[in-house]
Motif scaffolding. Structure first.
Motif, PDB file in Angstrom:
ATOM      1  N   UNK A  42       0.794  -1.229   0.000  1.00  0.00           N
ATOM      2  CA  UNK A  42       0.000   0.000   0.000  1.00  0.00           C
ATOM      3  C   UNK A  42       0.825   1.277   0.000  1.00  0.00           C
ATOM      4  N   UNK A  43       2.132   1.180  -0.210  1.00  0.00           N
ATOM      5  CA  UNK A  43       3.009   2.356  -0.261  1.00  0.00           C
ATOM      6  C   UNK A  43       2.965   3.188   1.013  1.00  0.00           C
ATOM      7  N   UNK A  44       2.750   2.509   2.125  1.00  0.00           N
ATOM      8  CA  UNK A  44       2.741   3.201   3.411  1.00  0.00           C
ATOM      9  C   UNK A  44       4.169   3.473   3.873  1.00  0.00           C
ATOM     10  N   UNK A  45       4.324   4.500   4.687  1.00  0.00           N
ATOM     11  CA  UNK A  45       5.597   4.797   5.319  1.00  0.00           C
ATOM     12  C   UNK A  45       5.811   3.780   6.442  1.00  0.00           C
ATOM     13  N   UNK A  46       6.949   3.065   6.443  1.00  0.00           N
ATOM     14  CA  UNK A  46       7.126   2.018   7.454  1.00  0.00           C
ATOM     15  C   UNK A  46       7.440   2.543   8.848  1.00  0.00           C
ATOM     16  N   UNK A  47       7.768   3.829   8.959  1.00  0.00           N
ATOM     17  CA  UNK A  47       8.152   4.378  10.255  1.00  0.00           C
ATOM     18  C   UNK A  47       6.917   4.767  11.067  1.00  0.00           C
ATOM     19  N   UNK A  48       6.961   4.603  12.385  1.00  0.00           N
ATOM     20  CA  UNK A  48       5.844   5.047  13.222  1.00  0.00           C
ATOM     21  C   UNK A  48       5.787   6.565  13.283  1.00  0.00           C
ATOM     22  N   UNK A  49       4.681   7.115  13.778  1.00  0.00           N
ATOM     23  CA  UNK A  49       4.585   8.574  13.876  1.00  0.00           C
ATOM     24  C   UNK A  49       5.698   9.154  14.736  1.00  0.00           C
ATOM     25  N   UNK A 229       2.060   9.739   2.425  1.00  0.00           N
ATOM     26  CA  UNK A 229       3.240   8.957   2.081  1.00  0.00           C
ATOM     27  C   UNK A 229       4.465   9.400   2.890  1.00  0.00           C
ATOM     28  N   UNK A 230       5.151  10.427   2.438  1.00  0.00           N
ATOM     29  CA  UNK A 230       6.367  10.860   3.129  1.00  0.00           C
ATOM     30  C   UNK A 230       6.081  11.261   4.579  1.00  0.00           C
ATOM     31  N   UNK A 231       4.916  11.861   4.818  1.00  0.00           N
ATOM     32  CA  UNK A 231       4.598  12.352   6.162  1.00  0.00           C
ATOM     33  C   UNK A 231       4.029  11.265   7.076  1.00  0.00           C
ATOM     34  N   UNK A 232       3.685  10.115   6.520  1.00  0.00           N
ATOM     35  CA  UNK A 232       3.247   8.991   7.341  1.00  0.00           C
ATOM     36  C   UNK A 232       1.894   9.152   7.995  1.00  0.00           C
ATOM     37  N   UNK A 233       0.981   9.906   7.356  1.00  0.00           N
ATOM     38  CA  UNK A 233      -0.349  10.115   7.940  1.00  0.00           C
ATOM     39  C   UNK A 233      -1.437   9.428   7.123  1.00  0.00           C
ATOM     40  N   UNK A 234      -1.119   8.271   6.556  1.00  0.00           N
ATOM     41  CA  UNK A 234      -2.068   7.600   5.662  1.00  0.00           C
ATOM     42  C   UNK A 234      -3.412   7.328   6.336  1.00  0.00           C
ATOM     43  N   UNK A 235      -3.393   7.003   7.625  1.00  0.00           N
ATOM     44  CA  UNK A 235      -4.631   6.673   8.317  1.00  0.00           C
ATOM     45  C   UNK A 235      -5.493   7.860   8.669  1.00  0.00           C
ATOM     46  N   UNK A 236      -4.998   9.078   8.468  1.00  0.00           N
ATOM     47  CA  UNK A 236      -5.761  10.268   8.848  1.00  0.00           C
ATOM     48  C   UNK A 236      -6.432  10.955   7.661  1.00  0.00           C
ATOM     49  N   UNK A 275       9.339  18.778   9.635  1.00  0.00           N
ATOM     50  CA  UNK A 275       9.752  18.231   8.340  1.00  0.00           C
ATOM     51  C   UNK A 275      11.222  17.818   8.312  1.00  0.00           C
ATOM     52  N   UNK A 276      12.078  18.514   9.023  1.00  0.00           N
ATOM     53  CA  UNK A 276      13.500  18.139   9.005  1.00  0.00           C
ATOM     54  C   UNK A 276      13.689  16.714   9.520  1.00  0.00           C
ATOM     55  N   UNK A 277      12.944  16.350  10.566  1.00  0.00           N
ATOM     56  CA  UNK A 277      13.013  14.979  11.078  1.00  0.00           C
ATOM     57  C   UNK A 277      12.450  13.995  10.065  1.00  0.00           C
ATOM     58  N   UNK A 278      11.336  14.349   9.456  1.00  0.00           N
ATOM     59  CA  UNK A 278      10.727  13.467   8.471  1.00  0.00           C
ATOM     60  C   UNK A 278      11.613  13.299   7.246  1.00  0.00           C
ATOM     61  N   UNK A 279      12.320  14.357   6.875  1.00  0.00           N
ATOM     62  CA  UNK A 279      13.176  14.292   5.696  1.00  0.00           C
ATOM     63  C   UNK A 279      14.306  13.282   5.877  1.00  0.00           C
TER      64      UNK A 279
END
Length: 369
Positions: A42-49, A229-236, A275-279
């Motif tokens: 599903x192209x989800x970000x594997x990292x937790x929030x 995707x990059x931001x990892x908020x697919x469920x929201x 965003x710096x952490x997410x990047x």
């Protein structure tokens, strides 16, 4: 009461729904006792929030008895600040696919046409059909890339919207800025060009699309982005469009009232702030993607260039059997029958197993019947 107990209604359901393709979501990984199962479908970000984002979400959840800000004001202004555009240019919705639905509703009547590459995002034909408009699909080339010249030739007087998915889901390649600018400049000014950039943060090519200057020069361009995707908020479920103010206003009119929840709005603001952490995570996913592509090519696979967080196996009729072999080894991938298989870049352990299964396939392994 069972379904058999309900009398068939005489209401007249729209005929367009009869031929509507069903959206096929990536299957969750089936529980296994022998190996760790991984969902890479599903192209989800594997990292937790991020902890800072999770804290905001917990606080916002305490207000779920109240309606969210229907104007999505704080997030709209934060996006505008991040992109250096006027807030009047921003329209939000329930993920980028929700915003795309707003676009097509705002632009298309029955019988109008929407042009896009194929294979591309499988929600496109669904969104178009729901308005009564007609999809005009232009085949990608043998490397999974948009054929922009052919798409331009497919535009007619009935064309209202053209969608450019870059990077293209599910095949992976991205168009370049040079290609996109030439395409935009060749288009009629009354055709809306949607640049769907759901995976823009993962692009690393030498001529990446810079869509905002195109929008400033061409008010018939709309930029579509997501926090999934990059931001990892697919469920929201929160995405947005950047458009000329009149187009953005039309999209706000077609939005579902209160569609973007308070939790989603605040999580998106917190994600922009972090965003710096997410990047850092994005760069790790890109490095893992490049490792997987290189390993697969070393095994003899003809893998298209990917500028997203997934890789594409152009397997044709072998797509479903390959996915079944992956499933036997604890990997859930996304097959597109007759075309290929998309596999998300997830945990390194999942990538290693994907490389191993792909090697087994080339050596002749097949799923148990």
């Amino acid at each position: 009461m069972s379904a058999d107990d309900v009398t068939t209604p005489r209401v007249r359901i729209r005929a367009a729904l009869a031929g509507l393709p069903a959206y096929v979501a990536g299957k969750p990984a089936a529980p296994r006792t022998d190996v760790t199962a991984y969902k890479i479908s599903s192209n989800e970000n594997p990292y937790p929030p991020l902890p800072s984002v999770l804290e905001v979400v917990r606080d916002a959840a305490g207000e779920m008895n109240r309606y969210p800000d229907m104007g999505v004001s704080a997030l709209t202004h934060r996006i505008a600040e991040a992109l250096d555009v006027d807030p009047a240019c921003i329209a939000t919705g329930t993920g980028s696919v929700g915003v795309l639905g707003q676009i097509v509703q705002a632009l298309c009547d029955a019988g109008d046409e929407v042009v896009y590459a194929w294979r591309s995002f499988e929600a496109y034909p669904i969104v178009v059909a729901l308005t009564g408009a007609r999809s005009v699909q232009v085949a990608v080339d043998d490397r999974g890339r948009h054929r922009l010249e052919a798409m331009r030739e497919a535009v007619t007087e009935r064309t209202k919207v053209v969608i450019v998915c870059t990077p293209n889901n599910p095949t992976g390649p991205a168009v370049t800025q040079t290609e996109l600018r030439g395409f935009v400049e060749s288009m009629p000014e009354d055709v809306l060009i949607v640049v769907d950039e759901a995976y823009v943060e993962f692009v690393t090519n030498d001529d990446p699309v810079d869509s905002l200057p195109l929008l400033r020069d061409h008010p018939n361009v709309v930029v579509l982005r997501t926090f999934s995707k990059a931001y990892g908020l697919a469920g929201l479920r929160v995405g947005y469009a950047v458009a000329s103010p009149p187009v953005a206003e039309a999209l706000r009119k077609t939005a579902v009232p209160f569609g973007v929840s308070t939790v989603a709005q605040r999580a998106a603001v917190a994600s922009l702030d972090a965003y710096d952490e997410l990047d850092v995570r994005v760069k790790q996913i890109v490095a893992e993607r490049d490792r997987v592509v290189a390993a697969l090519r070393d095994e003899g696979w003809d893998i298209p260039d990917s500028e997203a967080n997934f890789v594409w196996f152009p397997l044709g009729d072998d797509a479903v059997p390959f996915a079944a072999l992956c499933d036997e080894h604890g990997l859930t991938v996304r097959p597109f029958a007759g075309d290929g298989v998309r596999a998300t870049i997830g945990e390194p352990e999942a990538s290693d197993r994907l490389i191993d299964v792909a090697s087994r396939w080339r050596a002749g392994a097949r799923p148990r019947s």
